[in-house]
Design an enzyme around this catalytic site. Sequence first.
Site, PDB file in Angstrom:
ATOM      1  N   HIS A   1      41.627  40.393  38.237  1.00 57.06           N
ATOM      2  CA  HIS A   1      40.161  40.305  38.253  1.00 57.06           C
ATOM      3  C   HIS A   1      39.528  41.677  37.995  1.00 57.06           C
ATOM      4  O   HIS A   1      38.489  41.781  37.327  1.00 57.06           O
ATOM      5  CB  HIS A   1      39.667  39.800  39.613  1.00 57.06           C
TER       6      HIS A   1
ATOM      7  N   CYS B   1      41.267  29.443  41.485  1.00 56.85           N
ATOM      8  CA  CYS B   1      40.414  30.627  41.578  1.00 56.85           C
ATOM      9  C   CYS B   1      39.028  30.211  42.056  1.00 56.85           C
ATOM     10  O   CYS B   1      38.484  29.204  41.593  1.00 56.85           O
ATOM     11  CB  CYS B   1      40.311  31.303  40.215  1.00 56.85           C
TER      12      CYS B   1
ATOM     13  N   HIS C   1      46.872  38.260  40.945  1.00 57.57           N
ATOM     14  CA  HIS C   1      45.648  37.519  40.640  1.00 57.57           C
ATOM     15  C   HIS C   1      44.408  38.375  40.903  1.00 57.57           C
ATOM     16  O   HIS C   1      43.498  38.458  40.059  1.00 57.57           O
ATOM     17  CB  HIS C   1      45.618  36.243  41.482  1.00 57.57           C
ATOM     18  N   GLU C   2      44.365  39.015  42.072  1.00 63.77           N
ATOM     19  CA  GLU C   2      43.176  39.792  42.424  1.00 63.77           C
ATOM     20  C   GLU C   2      43.077  41.076  41.616  1.00 63.77           C
ATOM     21  O   GLU C   2      41.978  41.482  41.203  1.00 63.77           O
ATOM     22  CB  GLU C   2      43.175  40.105  43.925  1.00 63.77           C
TER      23      GLU C   2
END
Length: 214
Positions: free
Chosen positions: A172, A126, A168-169
């Site tokens: 966030h 990351c 993953h994004e």
Amino acid sequence: MGTPSDHAPLAERVEELLADGGPLTVVAAGDPVLRRGTEPYDGQLGPALLARFVEALRVTMRAAPGVGLAAPQVGVELRIAVIEDPAPVPEEVRLARGRVPQPFRVLVNPAYAPAGEGRAAFFEGCLSVPGWQAVVARPAAVRLTGQDERGRALDEVVTGWPARIVQHETDHLDGVLYLDRAEPRSLSSHQAVAERWAQPTPEEAARALGFELP
């Protein structure tokens, strides 16, 4: 570059961020903005400012370099992320990880849900946790919903490495870092991954470091 006031309206804060031009500063783990979550995008920036912000995210992601970047990583608490992966990997890695090229795209108000029972575990890094990687087990396929930057609906099943990037994004945007989902015993420096764990799958790392794979 100065840090915009957290109390300024979002559009004003984004204008301040963009004033210097060039790549934006990527905030690192420990900054509360990465943990607060985001508010849905509903025209807060207006079309022209949104386009400039998206372009800044693209420039920043490519400069890092990375394959995705979420708005909170540059200090903006909006539900927006960008992804792009040229996937310059050997054939055996492509086959093992399902890593295929992904053109640049914008995710606005994205959400995902598992599509099927399959799970896959690979090392992940990351931009907001520089210098480290860890193995994360995630759904191998997800249903992605949301919009693009023009407000057009997204509803598709994403598989392989693109599914990992989407998860993953989107995490966030919910205040979740990949470390929250990682196998703690797998945590490795970039150097250790390059020297020891560069195999297409993390099976050897799992045996040596003592963690389980799905």
